[in-house]
Design an enzyme around this catalytic site. Structure first.
Site, PDB file in Angstrom:
ATOM      1  CB  SER A 334      -0.920   0.007   1.229  1.00 13.70           C
ATOM      2  OG  SER A 334      -1.672   1.191   1.273  1.00 13.70           O
ATOM      3  CG  ASP A 335       1.592   5.477  -2.404  1.00 12.55           C
ATOM      4  OD1 ASP A 335       2.825   5.461  -2.333  1.00 12.55           O
ATOM      5  OD2 ASP A 335       0.923   6.507  -2.574  1.00 12.55           O
ATOM      6  CE  LYS A 336       4.013   8.477   4.282  1.00 14.74           C
ATOM      7  NZ  LYS A 336       3.243   9.750   4.329  1.00 14.74           N
ATOM      8  CB  THR A 339      -2.944   4.910  -0.320  1.00 11.95           C
ATOM      9  OG1 THR A 339      -2.669   5.364  -1.645  1.00 11.95           O
ATOM     10  CG2 THR A 339      -3.633   3.561  -0.370  1.00 11.95           C
TER      11      THR A 339
END
Length: 851
Positions: A334-336, A339
């Protein structure tokens, strides 16, 4: 982070330690350029040498994409069946086979064609025009006409048209979050690099073009998108099923040809072409029945209906294969920024000094801010002020905006009484240098800054002065991009579903660890550059590094190349990987991932590269999508169990009865009718009430073939057992007295048993529990099968295309099949319990070995 970029077009790269002046001089020398810019003639020459400042788009014609759906092992089998039908002039069968083939191609092409071209989306992100110094004059040209060595001007609100090194000007703030994943705009000064595609938020500077087109940071991302892509697991599974059934059909067909050829042609010594033609015709019909012509169509329909179901959960399927891939995902990268977090800087807390209060710190910071500012820090400070009306009546007489030299803003304010005061905010070291506090205050101040940095929070110093000469520290403000409100609950739910969630961010590891800890991800983040040094490839990494990637809770300081390699490394370790993201920097990894997920608000490039696009904010949509995808997977797997088992039943029954009993159990017309009765209503399995698995599911082909073969063997025993009873019935006078039966009627009995037993078998294999327990068949599936059985009964009762049999025979076949259904259901339950015990034992052994 280090913003120094290599210069692929201009030759030597400059080191991060070089002074701005020497760095600029080296670049000018390497590019054979000057601060006066290029002449039109020189620019034309360089455009010929380096190419236009655009991203090359290699597009595939739509006709080629459509024809690809007719190419491959399973399409070849279906096409062969169509050719056989045409040669036999069996036009109804030909229409059904070609119709299923065309339907599968059209559905797949239409769904996949909905995905936007990622490279085209990247092109849209480039600046259409640029202000460039040509022939000693500033002119506006199309950005595609820029060449290395050009001098360009970039001001607030513009997109940086190429990779540049800044050579003149005071200050430029660039939002490059979509490129590098950094959550805050980056302040640039002379000697810094600015990337093509980033957006200038504040200031104005002049730069030297160092790279254009595909050689820019932006363009290299596009190259990764073009190279990325993982084969669909469902495609491989379908191919293996087709291969299995083809080999089985070929071997059994060969046995049938040899046996019948010997019996009807060789042994009588009076062979003729009509006998050989009859044998071949029957074998060809049998082969058509064995080929799973409906398998691609069933998968396409099931996935298309699943795509509609996902759209109701705010998830748009761009590629049908994404549904099946999502069901098997066991690692979610997961991109931070944007997101897991809100991509919105907020004040965590003010830390007052001296006699100040937290409200005083925010008030003074707000006075050192222009209320019309669009800067992320300024917006956060103004939003945190509890009483914005307290600023009314106060006039900013003078204001000095932030610049990278002083690293602070200064404001001279006239209050309601006419008194003049001065306020400042900025980098902590800049504010402490301005105020020059005593040793004790400075020690506490630096300690607070260090503590905030350790937690991954950004510190903002605030000071005030009555005369503009003597300053006092008011306090510190901690800033952070906070997690989304639903992020922690979503991650916890994902972990319950068996997903290992890893954070992937362009920010520093300290910031990533802080956010990861708050979300329950763990705080073991690795620096991506340490794991994937420049030039390293995931497939060439040692096993120890792959294991470190698996164990890590996430990665910080990530560039596009790193995200791409992280996904490939996890895939190399045997994982099915999903990647979420929203920026251009995420696009290569989104395409390489087994299931790339573009979150709400993603760029065109991210949406184009992704297989699943979320239209609602937050990650909770992913959980719904995973549950739905696992249900869809169960439906497709149930159909494959049924299809393999029934093919085994029909093929082996026909061959064994002809070879061993010298009896043809079903006619060619019956075989075609069975294919229609079995496969047309089975389309409704797309609506079945399938359970969603509690953990990732993936194609386990050995298990699929084992279980399907077990069920097929039971079905074979059921059919062949009835056939043995029937052959005994034909010669037993007492049984004939009870109910007369001739060989043609026995064929009808076998035909009905195959039709009834096949659909009852589907009811059994669609779940791993007994039939009396949920999940029960959906109304659409149940009534479609009921309608089909009514048709089959009427055919047998009135003799349409088959020899009519009495109602007592029909009732007897149904009773016989129901008894076998109970037996098959018990065997199925025993099998899956054995599998569960075996899996638990394997997990226990692995845990013991790990300990």
């Amino acid at each position: 982070m280090d913003t120094t970029a290599s210069n692929p077009q201009g030759g030597a790269a400059t080191g991060a330690q070089a002074s701005p002046v020497s760095k600029i001089a080296q670049q000018l020398q390497a590019l054979k350029a000057s601060k006066e810019g290029l002449s039109s003639a020189e620019a034309a020459t360089r455009l010929t040498q380096y190419g236009p400042n655009t991203i090359e788009e290699k597009s595939e014609s739509k006709w080629h994409k459509l024809l690809a759906y007719f190419w491959g092992p399973l399409p070849f089998l279906i096409e062969a069946a169509a050719v056989i039908s045409a040669l036999r002039r069996d036009w109804p069968d030909f229409g059904v086979v070609t119709g299923l083939l065309a339907y599968n191609a059209v559905v797949g092409f239409w769904q996949d064609n909905k995905a936007a071209n990622a490279l085209a989306a990247l092109k849209k992100g480039l600046a259409p025009h640029a202000r460039v110094l040509r022939d000693a004059n500033w002119v506006s040209i199309e950005a595609a006409g820029l060449a290395p060595g050009d001098i360009v001007s970039v001001a607030a609100g513009q997109i940086v048209p190429a990779d540049i090194i800044l050579i003149e000007g005071d200050y430029l703030s660039c939002d490059q979050a979509a490129l590098t994943g950094e959550s805050l705009p980056v302040s640039k000064k002379i000697g810094d690099d600015a990337y093509a595609g980033s957006i200038a938020k504040q200031g104005s500077m002049t730069g030297l073009v160092t790279a254009t087109g595909a050689q820019t940071f932006f363009g290299r991302t596009a190259k990764l998108i073009g190279a990325a892509g993982a084969a669909s697991h469902s495609q491989r599974a379908v191919t293996q099923v087709g291969d299995f059934l083809l080999v089985l059909a070929f071997l059994l067909g060969l046995i049938l040809v040899v046996a019948q050829g010997y019996r009807e042609v060789v042994a009588p010594h009076d062979w003729d072409w009509s006998r050989i033609g009859g044998i071949l015709q029957y074998v060809l019909v049998l082969l058509i029945a064995s080929i799973p012509v409906a398998l691609p169509a069933v998968m396409s329909v099931t996935m298309a209906i699943g795509a509609y179901a996902l759209s109701l959960h705010k998830a748009i399927v761009a590629k049908l294969s994404a549904i099946e891939e999502l069901a098997g995902v066991d690692v979610l990268c997961s991109d931070k920024t944007g997101t897991l977090t809100q991509n919105k800087l907020t004040v965590e807390k003010p830390i007052p000094f001296g006699a100040s209060t937290p409200e005083d710190v925010l008030f003074c910071a707000a006075l050192a801010t222009q209320r019309s500012s669009e800067d992320a820090i300024d917006l956060a400070v103004l939003a945190a002020l509890k009483t914005p009306a307290s600023l009314d009546g106060l006039v900013q007489k003078e204001f000095s905006p932030f610049d990278p030299v002083t690293k602070r803003t200064l404001a001279t304010v006239v209050d309601r009484s006419g008194a003049v005061r001065h306020y400042a905010k900025g980098a902590p070291q800049a504010i402490s240098a301005l105020a020059a506090p005593d040793e004790q205050t400075l020690k506490r101040y630096q300690g607070e800054v260090a503590e905030l940095a350790a937690k991954g929070e950004r510190a903002l110093g605030v000071a005030r002065s009555d005369d503009g000469a003597h300053w006092v520290i008011v306090g510190l403000i901690s800033l952070m991009d906070p997690p989304r409100p639903d992020a922690a609950a979503t991650i916890a739910e994902a972990q319950k579903l068996g997903l290992n969630v890893k954070m992937v961010t362009g920010d520093d590891v300290a910031i990533g660890n802080q956010i990861a800890g708050r979300l329950g991800l763990g705080a073991h983040l690795l620096v991506a550059g340490d794991v994937f040094p420049e030039g390293a490839k995931a497939e060439a990494l040692p096993r120890s590094v792959l294991e470190a990637v698996e164990r890590a809770d996430g990665f910080g300081r990530v560039f596009p190349e790193h995200k791409y390699e992280i996904v490939k490394a996890l895939q190399a370790a045997g994982h099915i990987v999903a990647m979420t993201g929203d920026g251009v920097n995420d696009a290569p990894a989104l395409k390489q991932a087994d299931c790339g997920i573009a979150v709400s608000g993603a760029t065109d490039a991210a949406r184009g590269a992704a297989a699943l696009i979320l239209t609602a904010p937050g990650l909770s949509t992913i959980i719904n999508a995973i549950r739905v995808s696992r249900q869809i997977f169960e439906r497709i797997e149930s159909y494959i169990y049924y299809r393999i088992a029934m093919t085994l039943d029909i093929m082996v029954t026909v061959v064994a009865s002809i070879v061993l009993l010298d009896f043809q159990p079903v006619t060619a017309i019956m075989i075609v009718a069975l294919a229609l009765l079995d496969d047309i209503p089975i389309m409704t399995i797309a609506y079945d009430n399938a359970p969603d698995a509690p953990k990732p599911v993936r194609w386990n082909m050995p298990r699929i073939f084992t279980f399907a073969s077990l069920m097929g063997t039971l079905s074979l025993a059921q059919t062949f057992g009835l056939l043995l009873i029937g052959t005994r019935w034909l010669i037993d006078a007492h049984l004939q007295a009870i109910m007369p039966l001739d060989p043609n009627q026995l064929q009808t009995v076998v035909f009905l048993q195959l039709a009834v037993g096949g659909h009852l078998l589907l009811f059994s294999v669609r779940t791993k529990s007994l039939l009396i327990f949920p999940a029960y068949p959906s109304p659409k599936l149940f009534w479609a099968i009921v309608a089909t059985q009514i048709v089959a009964v009427l055919l047998c009762l009135f003799g349409f295309g088959v020899e009519a049999i009495p109602g007592r025979a029909i009732a007897g076949v149904w009773a016989y099949c129901l008894i076998w259904l109970v037996l098959a259901d018990l065997v199925k339950l025993a099998y899956w319990r054995h599998v569960d015990r075996h899996e638990r034992a394997m997990l226990t052994r692995r845990a013991n070995l790990a300990a």
